[in-house]
Design a protein around this motif. Structure first.
Motif, short mmCIF file in Angstrom:
data_model
loop_
_atom_site.label_atom_id
_atom_site.label_comp_id
_atom_site.label_asym_id
_atom_site.label_seq_id
_atom_site.Cartn_x
_atom_site.Cartn_y
_atom_site.Cartn_z
N SER A 609 -21.71 20.46 -24.37
CA SER A 609 -21.13 19.58 -23.14
C SER A 609 -22.40 19.15 -22.31
CB SER A 609 -20.13 20.16 -22.39
OG SER A 609 -20.42 20.86 -21.66
N GLU A 610 -23.09 20.06 -21.88
CA GLU A 610 -24.35 19.72 -21.03
C GLU A 610 -25.27 18.60 -21.97
OE1 GLU A 610 -26.18 23.06 -19.77
OE2 GLU A 610 -24.46 23.51 -18.14
N ALA A 611 -25.61 19.07 -23.15
CA ALA A 611 -26.43 17.96 -23.90
C ALA A 611 -25.99 16.78 -23.66
CB ALA A 611 -26.55 18.63 -25.31
N ASN A 612 -24.67 16.50 -24.19
CA ASN A 612 -23.96 15.44 -24.31
C ASN A 612 -24.09 14.83 -23.04
OD1 ASN A 612 -22.98 15.33 -26.90
ND2 ASN A 612 -21.01 16.61 -26.41
N LEU A 613 -24.02 15.21 -21.77
CA LEU A 613 -23.91 14.65 -20.35
C LEU A 613 -25.56 14.30 -20.30
CD1 LEU A 613 -22.64 13.94 -18.01
CD2 LEU A 613 -22.93 16.37 -17.12
N VAL A 614 -26.65 15.23 -20.62
CA VAL A 614 -28.00 14.71 -20.72
C VAL A 614 -28.29 13.51 -21.28
CG1 VAL A 614 -30.29 15.35 -21.64
CG2 VAL A 614 -28.76 16.93 -20.08
N MET A 662 -29.06 18.06 -31.61
CA MET A 662 -27.47 18.23 -31.58
C MET A 662 -26.63 17.92 -32.82
SD MET A 662 -26.92 16.30 -27.81
CE MET A 662 -25.41 15.96 -27.92
N ALA A 663 -27.13 16.82 -33.65
CA ALA A 663 -26.63 16.62 -34.88
C ALA A 663 -26.45 17.76 -36.05
CB ALA A 663 -27.14 15.41 -35.55
N MET A 664 -27.37 18.81 -35.68
CA MET A 664 -27.47 19.97 -36.64
C MET A 664 -26.45 20.92 -36.28
SD MET A 664 -30.47 22.35 -37.53
CE MET A 664 -30.58 23.63 -38.77
N HIS A 665 -25.62 21.42 -37.30
CA HIS A 665 -24.37 22.23 -37.12
C HIS A 665 -24.28 23.27 -38.01
CE1 HIS A 665 -22.68 19.85 -33.90
NE2 HIS A 665 -22.55 18.84 -34.52
N LEU A 666 -24.29 24.52 -37.67
CA LEU A 666 -24.32 25.53 -38.71
C LEU A 666 -22.98 26.17 -38.92
CD1 LEU A 666 -27.66 27.31 -36.85
CD2 LEU A 666 -27.49 25.81 -39.47
N PRO A 667 -22.48 26.70 -39.81
CA PRO A 667 -21.25 27.29 -40.18
C PRO A 667 -20.96 28.41 -39.45
CG PRO A 667 -22.49 27.56 -42.27
CD PRO A 667 -23.33 26.79 -41.15
N ASP A 668 -21.86 29.24 -39.26
CA ASP A 668 -21.57 30.51 -38.65
C ASP A 668 -21.78 30.34 -36.96
OD1 ASP A 668 -21.27 33.75 -38.68
OD2 ASP A 668 -23.07 33.28 -37.19
N ILE A 669 -20.81 30.73 -36.18
CA ILE A 669 -20.57 30.40 -34.67
C ILE A 669 -21.88 31.27 -34.04
CG2 ILE A 669 -19.18 32.36 -34.22
CD1 ILE A 669 -19.15 28.66 -32.60
N LEU A 676 -28.32 26.40 -30.61
CA LEU A 676 -28.41 25.72 -29.44
C LEU A 676 -29.34 26.24 -28.32
CD1 LEU A 676 -24.57 25.53 -29.15
CD2 LEU A 676 -26.03 23.68 -29.28
N CYS A 677 -29.49 27.56 -28.22
CA CYS A 677 -30.45 28.26 -27.19
C CYS A 677 -31.78 28.15 -27.49
CB CYS A 677 -30.05 29.82 -27.37
SG CYS A 677 -30.79 30.65 -26.22
N GLY A 678 -32.09 28.12 -28.95
CA GLY A 678 -33.75 28.07 -29.12
C GLY A 678 -34.14 26.71 -29.63
N VAL A 679 -33.25 25.68 -29.68
CA VAL A 679 -33.69 24.18 -30.18
C VAL A 679 -32.91 23.20 -29.10
CG1 VAL A 679 -33.51 22.33 -31.86
CG2 VAL A 679 -33.74 25.04 -32.54
N VAL A 680 -31.56 23.35 -29.03
CA VAL A 680 -31.07 22.11 -28.10
C VAL A 680 -31.50 22.31 -26.68
CG1 VAL A 680 -28.79 21.21 -27.49
CG2 VAL A 680 -29.08 21.88 -29.82
N LEU A 681 -31.39 23.61 -26.11
CA LEU A 681 -31.85 23.75 -24.73
C LEU A 681 -33.23 23.21 -24.19
CD1 LEU A 681 -29.75 27.03 -23.63
CD2 LEU A 681 -29.60 24.79 -22.49
N PRO A 682 -34.06 23.74 -25.29
CA PRO A 682 -35.40 23.27 -25.00
C PRO A 682 -35.38 21.59 -25.11
CG PRO A 682 -35.77 25.22 -26.21
CD PRO A 682 -34.03 24.78 -26.33
N ALA A 683 -34.74 21.22 -25.97
CA ALA A 683 -34.87 19.62 -26.18
C ALA A 683 -34.15 18.95 -24.94
CB ALA A 683 -34.05 19.10 -27.37
N MET A 684 -33.30 19.63 -24.33
CA MET A 684 -32.52 19.07 -22.97
C MET A 684 -33.76 19.22 -22.02
SD MET A 684 -28.96 20.85 -23.22
CE MET A 684 -28.71 20.89 -21.35
#
Length: 715
Positions: A609-614, A662-669, A676-684
Motif C-alpha cells: 500500500s505504501e509502494a502504491n502511494l509512492v 512491485m509487479a513481481m509476485h511470489l507464491p509463498d507469502i 518486498l523488504c529486500g527489493v521493493v522498499l529500497p526501490a521506494m
C-alpha cells in the motif's frame, strides 16, 4: 513562507486557530473524585452488589478462581443501573482482534415491552457472552471466510467503564474474542492464559522459600507511550500521512533535533491544553496517567501511567491511544502513532516496564540493598536471564512490523539484537555466582553537588543504558523495542511464557536437589544459578548497543540479529517456540501458525500500500510540480534548469523501477515479504531520494506538500 495555496491556507488556519473546546481548568474539582468516576470499580461493585455476589466476584479477580456463572445476572443488573445513571443508552463488548486495533459492536439497553413502550434490559447472558460476526477479522486459516460465528467472553479481571461522547455515553465491557471452535482470535485470550501459567510456576518457586501468597502472582506493566502531534491542516495536505501514517517524502529541514532543545522543553500551549483534556478523560476511566513531557524529536511527546496489573494495563493503553487520537481532533491536531512518521528524526516507541509479583509480595525483581544475600530475587532475576537468552528470537518477533522496522536499530531505539542490561552491581553479583558464589554487592553512594543549598542526592551503583532492548531499571525490566502503535499484549505474552518456562525449570531443579529439606535450599540455589549463568550469561551486555563492535560481538556470542520482520516472524513457529507455548496452554500450534501467517500478510499489505502511494504521489503530485518549474525556467538561462530537468527524468526512471519490482509476485507469502523488504522498499527509497532532491530545487511556491520544517515546527 510559502505561495502554495494549500500550504498558505494551512498555515493561515493554524495561526488563526481557536480550540473547538477551549481548555477548561479543573478548578475546584478534586482529582480524587474525578479519578475512576466512570469505572465499575471494586468500590462501586461493593456498594451495588449483594454481599455474597461481591465476595465471589472479588475472589475471581484477586485469586484467579473460576468465575461462578450464577453471579452474572446480579452483576449485569447492577452494571446496567450504574451505567444508565451515567447516561448510557448502549453497551458494547470491547475486544482486540489480530488487527492490533480495538473492535466493538454497540447494542442498546432499550427493549420494546409489547405495549407500545420500552424498558431497559441487560441480562447475565448478555454480560458473559456476545456474538460479533468474526468473518471479516483476520484468522490466519483458523476458520473459513464463510464461517462467521465468533464469541466475546466477559473478562471479569478488567473493569467495565463508561466511554463519554458529546451525544451520550456507552458502557464498555472488556472481553476476550474466540472462534466457534474456541480458538483465540484476539490479543487478550493468550495474555490471560499466560498469566494463569505464570502464577502456577511462580508459586512453585515461592513455596520453596516458604511463601504461599493469597492473591495470584501476576505481571505488572508500566507503559510509556510516545506520539507526535501535528496540525490537522498539514495532516490532510499530506496523503502519505493520513493514508500510511508516515511521510513517504520530505527532505531534511534546516533544523531537526540536533540542538537537543525539544526534550523536556516547555510544552506548547495548544498541546498542553490537549494533554490536559486527555488526562481528564483518562482519569475518569481509572487510568493512572502520571507523566507528560516533550520527547526528543520536534512535535513529539510522551504520556506514561503508573504500574498496573498487566492485563488491565494493556486495556488501558488501547484507551490511551484512542483518547489521544480523539481529543487531538478537538484541538485541530492529528495524533501520529506510527513508529517512524518522519525520516531523519527519532521515531516513537512504547517502553514496556515489566515486573512480576502482587500487592502482598511487591515486585519479585526488587533486589533490596544487598542483592547478593537476597536468594529469592536472585532466583527470579536468573529466570529472566535464562528466559531472554533462550527465547530472545521469540521476544524479537513480538515487536516485528513494517512500521517498527524503520525504528529498531536506529540511534533512537534498541537494536534488533535482544540483549539484557543488568548494570554494574547486578552484573558483579551474577559474575560472582558464576565463579562460585556471591559474597558482596556494590553499595549505593551519595552525590555531593558542591552547592550548600542543594541536598545530597543518593546515587545508584550503576548508570542506565538507553541502548539496551531489555534493561534492568531498579525493580523491573524495561523492554524498549515495542513500537508506539502496537498492543503490548504480544510482548507480555512472550515474557510471561518465557518466565513461566524458566521458573518451571528452576522449581523442578530445586525440588530435586532439596527433596523438601529447606536446609539444603541455599546450596541448591547456588548450584542452579551457577549452572544458569554458565550457560546463559552471553545475553548480558552493558555497553553501547548501537556500536558496530557489539554487532560483531553478538554474532560471536550466538545472539540472533533479526534485522527485519520477514527474518523475525518465523521465530513464532520454530519447534522450540511451539513447545514453549503449547506446553503451558498459552497457544495451540494452529493458533501460533495462524498468527505468523496474519502478521506476514499484514506486512506485505502494508509495504504494498505504501509502494502504491509512492507511485501515485510521485506521478500526480511531485512530477507535475517539477515539470511546471522546469517550464518556468525554460529560456531564462538559469543554472537550475538542467538539474531540475535531470531530476525530473530520474524521478520517472525510479518510479518505473519501483513499478517493475512491485509487479513481481511470489507464491509463498514469506518469500513475498522478503522480496518486498529486500527489493521493493529500497526501490521506494530510491524514488524518495530523487523527490527529496527536487524539493530542494523546485521553487517553494510550486511545491505542493507541506514541508518537514512547517509540519514539525509550526505549532
Amino acid at each position: 513562507m510559502s505561495g502554495s495555496q494549500a500550504r498558505v491556507k494551512a498555515i493561515a488556519a493554524i495561526t488563526k486557530y481557536k480550540a473547538e473546546k477551549p481548555g477548561k481548568p479543573v478548578e475546584g474539582l478534586k482529582l480524587e473524585k474525578l479519578y475512576g468516576a466512570n469505572v465499575f470499580s471494586e468500590s462501586v461493585m461493593q456498594e451495588r452488589l449483594p454481599k455474597a455476589i461481591f465476595k465471589s466476584l472479588k475472589k475471581t479477580i484477586k485469586t484467579g478462581a473460576k468465575l461462578d456463572p450464577t453471579v452474572a445476572d446480579a452483576v449485569a443488573t447492577a452494571m446496567k443501573d450504574w451505567a444508565i445513571s451515567k447516561g448510557a443508552t448502549h453497551y458494547t463488548h470491547v475486544f482486540y482482534p489480530l488487527t492490533g486495533l480495538t473492535a466493538e459492536k454497540h447494542d442498546s439497553f432499550l427493549v420494546p415491552d409489547g405495549k407500545g413502550g420500552a424498558m431497559a434490559e441487560f441480562e447475565g447472558k448478555q454480560l458473559i457472552q456476545g456474538e460479533p460476526d468474526a468473518s471479516s477479522f483476520p484468522s490466519g486459516g483458523l476458520r473459513s471466510t464463510f464461517e462467521a460465528r465468533g464469541y466475546t467472553a466477559w473478562d471479569v479481571t478488567s473493569p467495565a467503564y463508561i466511554m463519554e461522547s458529546p451525544n451520550g455515553t456507552t458502557l464498555c465491557i472488556p472481553t476476550a474474542f474466540l472462534s466457534w471452535t474456541g480458538e483465540a482470535l484476539d490479543k487478550k485470550t493468550p495474555l490471560l492464559r499466560s498469566l494463569q501459567a505464570l502464577d502456577k510456576q511462580a508459586r512453585r518457586v515461592l513455596k520453596l522459600f516458604g511463601k504461599e501468597p493469597k492473591d495470584r502472582v501476576t505481571c505488572f506493566a508500566g507503559i510509556e507511550q510516545e506520539y507526535f502531534l501535528i496540525d490537522r491542516n498539514f495532516f490532510f495536505a499530506r496523503p502519505d500521512l493520513f493514508i500510511a501514517g508516515r511521510s513517504l517524502f520530505g527532505c531534511k529541514p534546516p533544523k531537526g533535533q540536533e540542538f537537543e532543545d525539544q526534550y523536556f522543553g516547555a510544552i506548547p500551549r495548544r498541546v498542553l491544553n490537549c494533554m490536559m483534556e486527555v488526562e481528564e478523560d483518562l482519569y475518569k476511566m481509572g487510568i493512572p496517567v502520571k507523566t507528560r513531557h516533550n520527547e526528543v524529536a520536534p512535535s513529539q511527546y510522551e504520556i506514561a501511567p503508573l504500574f498496573e496489573e498487566g492485563n488491565t494495563a494493556t486495556d488501558h493503553n488501547h484507551l490511551v491511544m484512542h483518547t489521544l487520537r480523539r481529543v487531538a481532533k478537538r484541538y485541530g491536531l492529528a495524533c501520529l502513532l506510527h513508529e517512524k512518521p518522519f525520516a531523519g528524526i527519532n521515531g516513537s516507541g512504547k517502553h514496556l516496564n515489566y515486573s512480576i509479583g502482587n500487592s502482598e509480595l511487591g515486585s519479585l525483581f526488587d533486589p533490596g540493598d544487598t542483592p547478593h544475600e537476597n536468594m529469592q530475587f536472585l532466583v527470579f532475576c536468573a529466570a529472566a536471564i535464562r528466559a531472554v537468552h533462550k527465547y530472545g528470537a521469540v521476544l524479537r518477533s513480538t515487536v516485528a512490523s513494517a512500521s517498527n522496522d524503520h525504528r529498531l536499530g536506529a540511534n533512537e531505539a534498541p537494536p534488533a539484537i535482544m540483549s539484557m542490561y543488568l548494570g554494574e552491581m547486578l552484573t558483579d553479583v551474577f559474575t560472582q555466582i558464576k565463579n562460585g558464589g556471591a559474597k558482596s554487592s556494590k553499595a549505593k553512594s551519595v552525590m555531593n553537588i558542591g552547592v550548600d543549598t542543594l541536598p545530597p542526592l543518593p546515587m545508584d551503583p550503576g548508570d542506565r543504558n538507553r541502548t539496551s532492548p531489555f534493561a534492568f531499571t531498579g525493580n523491573r525490566f524495561e523492554f524498549r523495542a515495542v513500537g508506539s502503535s502496537m498492543s503490548v499484549a504480544g510482548p507480555q505474552v512472550a515474557l510471561n511464557a518465557m518466565m513461566t518456562e524458566s521458573l518451571d525449570f528452576i522449581a523442578t531443579e530445586l525440588e530435586k536437589k532439596t527433596g523438601g529439606d529447606t536446609k539444603k535450599l541455599s546450596k541448591a540455589v547456588q548450584e542452579v544459578l551457577q549452572e544458569i549463568m554458565q550457560k546463559h550469561d552471553a545475553i548480558i551486555f552493558n555497553g553501547d548497543g548501537y556500536s558496530e563492535a557489539w554487532h560483531k560481538e553478538a554474532e560471536k556470542r550466538g545472539l540472533p540479529n533479526l534485522r527485519c520482520t520477514p527474518e523475525a516472524l518465523p521465530a513464532l513457529t520454530t519447534p522450540e517456540t511451539l513447545d514453549l507455548f503449547t506446553k503451558y496452554g498459552i497457544f495451540s500450534e494452529r493458533e501460533l501458525r495462524s498468527r505468523q501467517d496474519i502478521y506476514v500478510e499484514y506486512y506485505c499489505r502494508t509495504v504494498m500500500s505504501e509502494a502504491n502511494l509512492v507511485v501515485k504521489m510521485a506521478k500526480t503530485t511531485i512530477y507535475p510540480a517539477a515539470l511546471q518549474y522546469q517550464k518556468d525556467l525554460a529560456g531564462t538561462g538559469s543554472a537550475l534548469e538542467k538539474p531540475v530537468k535531470d531530476k525530473a527524468a530520474a524521478l520517472l526512471d525510479a518510479v518505473a523501477r519501483l513499478e517493475k519490482a512491485m509487479a513481481m509476485h511470489l507464491p509463498d507469502i514469506l518469500e513475498e515479504a522478503k522480496h518486498l523488504c529486500g527489493v521493493v522498499l529500497p526501490a521506494m527509497n530510491d524514488v524518495r531520494a530523487v523527490a527529496d532532491d527536487l524539493e530542494g530545487l523546485v521553487a517553494d511556491d510550486l511545491w505542493p506538500l507541506p514541508s518537514y520544517m512547517e509540519m514539525l515546527f509550526i505549532k
